[in-house]
Write an enzyme that holds these catalytic residues in place. Structure first.
Site, PDB file in Angstrom:
ATOM      1  N   MET A  14      10.208  24.634   0.768  1.00  0.00           N
ATOM      2  CA  MET A  14       9.446  23.736  -0.109  1.00  0.00           C
ATOM      3  C   MET A  14      10.375  22.835  -0.926  1.00  0.00           C
ATOM      4  O   MET A  14      10.151  21.629  -1.039  1.00  0.00           O
ATOM      5  CB  MET A  14       8.562  24.554  -1.056  1.00  0.00           C
ATOM      6  CG  MET A  14       7.625  23.689  -1.864  1.00  0.00           C
ATOM      7  SD  MET A  14       6.633  24.629  -3.014  1.00  0.00           S
ATOM      8  CE  MET A  14       5.609  25.577  -1.905  1.00  0.00           C
ATOM      9  N   TYR A  54      13.891  31.121   5.657  1.00  0.00           N
ATOM     10  CA  TYR A  54      12.669  31.887   5.902  1.00  0.00           C
ATOM     11  C   TYR A  54      12.499  32.223   7.366  1.00  0.00           C
ATOM     12  O   TYR A  54      12.783  31.403   8.244  1.00  0.00           O
ATOM     13  CB  TYR A  54      11.449  31.087   5.435  1.00  0.00           C
ATOM     14  CG  TYR A  54      11.319  31.020   3.933  1.00  0.00           C
ATOM     15  CD1 TYR A  54      11.311  32.189   3.170  1.00  0.00           C
ATOM     16  CD2 TYR A  54      11.186  29.799   3.281  1.00  0.00           C
ATOM     17  CE1 TYR A  54      11.170  32.126   1.785  1.00  0.00           C
ATOM     18  CE2 TYR A  54      11.045  29.727   1.910  1.00  0.00           C
ATOM     19  CZ  TYR A  54      11.041  30.895   1.163  1.00  0.00           C
ATOM     20  OH  TYR A  54      10.905  30.821  -0.190  1.00  0.00           O
ATOM     21  N   ARG A 102     -10.364   0.272  14.891  1.00  0.00           N
ATOM     22  CA  ARG A 102     -10.244   1.065  13.678  1.00  0.00           C
ATOM     23  C   ARG A 102     -11.253   0.551  12.661  1.00  0.00           C
ATOM     24  O   ARG A 102     -12.128   1.265  12.232  1.00  0.00           O
ATOM     25  CB  ARG A 102      -8.798   0.981  13.165  1.00  0.00           C
ATOM     26  CG  ARG A 102      -8.462   1.972  12.107  1.00  0.00           C
ATOM     27  CD  ARG A 102      -6.978   1.958  11.787  1.00  0.00           C
ATOM     28  NE  ARG A 102      -6.519   0.752  11.116  1.00  0.00           N
ATOM     29  CZ  ARG A 102      -5.297   0.600  10.633  1.00  0.00           C
ATOM     30  NH1 ARG A 102      -4.399   1.566  10.750  1.00  0.00           N
ATOM     31  NH2 ARG A 102      -4.947  -0.519  10.032  1.00  0.00           N
ATOM     32  N   LYS A 126       0.840  -1.211   0.000  1.00  0.00           N
ATOM     33  CA  LYS A 126       0.000   0.000   0.000  1.00  0.00           C
ATOM     34  C   LYS A 126       0.871   1.257   0.000  1.00  0.00           C
ATOM     35  O   LYS A 126       2.059   1.190   0.356  1.00  0.00           O
ATOM     36  CB  LYS A 126      -0.912  -0.025   1.233  1.00  0.00           C
ATOM     37  CG  LYS A 126      -0.160   0.018   2.561  1.00  0.00           C
ATOM     38  CD  LYS A 126      -1.067  -0.288   3.747  1.00  0.00           C
ATOM     39  CE  LYS A 126      -0.286  -0.235   5.056  1.00  0.00           C
ATOM     40  NZ  LYS A 126      -1.042  -0.836   6.176  1.00  0.00           N
TER      41      LYS A 126
HETATM   42  C1  LIG Z   1      -0.230  -1.748   6.960  1.00  0.00           C
HETATM   43  C2  LIG Z   1      -0.770  -3.022   7.495  1.00  0.00           C
HETATM   44  C3  LIG Z   1       0.080  -4.123   7.715  1.00  0.00           C
HETATM   45  C4  LIG Z   1       1.590  -4.053   7.612  1.00  0.00           C
HETATM   46  O1  LIG Z   1       2.145  -3.631   8.839  1.00  0.00           O
HETATM   47  P1  LIG Z   1       3.738  -3.570   9.042  1.00  0.00           P
HETATM   48  O2  LIG Z   1       3.888  -3.108  10.438  1.00  0.00           O
HETATM   49  O3  LIG Z   1       4.249  -2.593   8.050  1.00  0.00           O
HETATM   50  O4  LIG Z   1       4.250  -4.934   8.799  1.00  0.00           O
HETATM   51  C5  LIG Z   1      -0.510  -5.334   8.067  1.00  0.00           C
HETATM   52  N1  LIG Z   1      -1.846  -5.436   8.226  1.00  0.00           N
HETATM   53  C6  LIG Z   1      -2.680  -4.388   8.054  1.00  0.00           C
HETATM   54  C7  LIG Z   1      -4.136  -4.568   8.261  1.00  0.00           C
HETATM   55  C8  LIG Z   1      -2.169  -3.140   7.700  1.00  0.00           C
HETATM   56  O5  LIG Z   1      -2.994  -2.092   7.553  1.00  0.00           O
END
Ligand SMILES: *Cc1c(COP(=O)(O)O)cnc(C)c1O
Length: 366
Positions: free
Chosen positions: A306, A257, A129, A36
Site C-alpha cells: 500500500m 507480502y 461511447r 480533466k
Molecule cells: C480526454 C479527451 C481528449 C484528450 O485526449 P488526448 O489523447 O489526451 O489528447 C479529447 N477529447 C475528448 C472528448 C476527451 O475525452
C-alpha cells in the site's frame, strides 16, 4: 533535493508543448487544453492557470465539479464539460460552463430553463461511447430550433484510434461521418461556431481534420503517443522518491507480502516510500515496473504494498537517502506504463493526492 515522494510539475515544459501543438495547427485554429482528472493526475489549477497565461482558447473538464473548482479559483477561460451528469446541470449556468450535449435526456433537461447557455453538440461517429447518432439529426435539429436559448457554440466528436496507423481507414471514416453529420445538422439549424474532432494524436496525424478547434490533453503533458515525435515534446510531470532502507537478503529470504518473490542468491533490495495508495498499481509488481537509481534500472521485487515498494539494487551502488526517479523527462512515464501493459494516461491519472506536488513556474513570461 528534498527527501520524500513528490511530483514535480514544470510549467516551462507545458509551455514548450503548448507551442509545439500551436505550431502544428493553422493560426486560426483554436486550441483547447484538456484538464480533466486533475489535469491527468497533476494539478488542474496549476495547469489551467499556466495555459490561461499562455493564451489557450478553451479548457475542458469531464465533470461539472471540476469546472466549478476552476471557476472558483478565478479561471475565466471558456470551459467545455465533456460528460455533464443530469443532476449537475443547474450549475452550468451559475459557473459559465459549456456542456457537451450527448443525448436527448441532457437536451431536455437543459431546455427546462430559458436563460442563454452555450452548448456543444456531441456526435457519435464510431467510438460508440457518447453522442447523437445520424438518425437522431432530424429530431435534434427541430429541438435546437425550438430552443433558441441554447446557443449553438460547438459541434464535436471523438476519434477512437487516432494514434494507431493500422486503424487509419476507420479514423478517416469517422472524419467523413463527422463532416457529413455536422453539415446535415448545420443545414437544419444554422452553423456552429466551433467544429472540433481531434485529440492529440488526431492533431499530429490528421491535419485535414483540425476544423476550427483541436483538443489536446496528453500532448500538452508531453506524450505525443508517437515515437517519431516524442523528442519534440517535454514531459511535464516527474515523479521522485527516496531510498528509505536497504536490506541484504540470503537465498531463501522472501520479499514482501505473500513471499511473492524469494531471493535465489544473495540480494540487496531497497525499500521506497511509494505504493499502490499513491497510484503505483500492483500491475507494476513482480518486475513489470521499476525505478531509476543512479541512472540504473531497479526492478520492483515482490508485490507492490500500500505505502511501499521494494526494488532490486543488487548491482547498483546506492545508499539510504539516495534520490530515486520513478519517471522524469528522460525516463519516460509512457515507457514505464507500457512495460506493465498499460498506458501513460492510466499511470498519470492514478497518482493520488497523497503525493506532494511541487511546482516549477513559467520564467520570464511576457
Ligand atoms: C480526454 C479527451 C481528449 C484528450 O485526449 P488526448 O489523447 O489526451 O489528447 C479529447 N477529447 C475528448 C472528448 C476527451 O475525452
Amino acid at each position: 533535493m528534498s527527501a520524500h515522494t513528490r511530483l514535480v510539475l514544470d510549467a516551462q515544459a507545458l509551455a514548450h508543448n503548448y507551442r509545439v501543438l500551436r505550431s502544428k495547427t493553422a493560426p486560426q485554429t483554436a486550441l483547447l487544453g484538456v484538464v480533466k482528472a486533475m489535469a491527468y493526475g497533476s494539478d488542474a489549477l496549476f495547469v489551467a492557470r499556466t495555459l490561461a497565461q499562455l493564451g489557450i482558447d478553451y479548457l475542458a473538464v469531464a465533470y461539472v465539479p471540476e469546472g466549478i473548482a476552476l471557476r472558483e479559483a478565478g479561471i475565466h477561460t471558456p470551459i467545455l464539460v465533456l460528460h455533464p451528469q443530469l443532476d449537475q446541470l443547474d450549475e452550468l449556468w451559475s459557473y459559465c460552463l459549456e456542456p457537451s450535449v450527448y443525448s436527448f435526456r441532457v437536451l431536455q433537461a437543459l431546455s427546462a430553463r430559458k436563460e442563454q447557455l452555450p452548448i456543444h453538440i456531441k456526435l457519435n461517429t464510431g467510438l460508440n461511447r457518447l453522442g447523437f447518432e445520424r438518425e437522431d439529426l432530424a429530431q435534434l435539429g427541430e429541438y435546437l430550433n425550438q430552443s433558441p436559448h441554447l446557443k449553438r457554440t460547438g459541434i464535436l466528436s471523438h476519434l477512437a484510434a487516432s494514434e494507431d496507423p493500422s486503424q487509419d481507414e476507420y479514423t478517416r471514416g469517422q472524419l467523413a461521418e463527422f463532416t457529413a453529420m455536422s453539415d446535415e445538422l448545420a443545414k437544419l439549424t444554422g452553423g456552429f461556431a466551433y467544429k472540433h474532432l481531434c485529440n492529440t494524436s488526431g492533431i499530429l496525424r490528421f491535419p485535414e481534420a483540425h476544423f476550427d478547434l483541436v483538443r489536446s490533453g496528453i500532448g500538452l503533458y508531453g506524450y505525443p503517443n508517437d515515437g517519431a515525435l516524442e523528442q519534440e515534446f517535454i514531459p511535464f510531470a516527474s515523479l521522485y522518491t527516496v531510498i528509505s532502507q536497504i536490506h541484504h537478503l540470503k537465498p531463501g529470504n522472501g520479499i514482501g507480502y505473500n513471499r511473492a518473490e524469494v531471493a535465489r542468491q544473495p540480494m540487496k533490495i531497497a525499500t521506497l516510500p511509494i505504493g499502490h495508495a499513491d497510484g503505483i498499481s500492483r500491475i507494476y509488481g513482480l518486475g513489470k515496473g521499476g525505478v531509476w537509481i543512479n541512472n540504473q534500472w531497479a526492478p520492483i521485487v515482490g508485490n507492490v504494498c500500500m505505502d511501499m515498494i521494494m526494488v532490486n539494487v543488487t548491482d547498483i551502488e546506492c545508499a539510504e537517502g539516495d534520490e530515486v526517479v520513478v519517471f522524469d523527462k528522460k525516463h519516460r512515464a509512457d515507457q514505464l506504463a507500457e512495460g506493465a501493459g498499460t498506458i501513460s494516461y492510466e499511470l498519470l491519472t492514478a497518482l493520488s493526492r497523497r503525493i506532494k506536488r511541487s511546482y516549477l513556474p513559467l520564467e520570464d513570461f511576457k
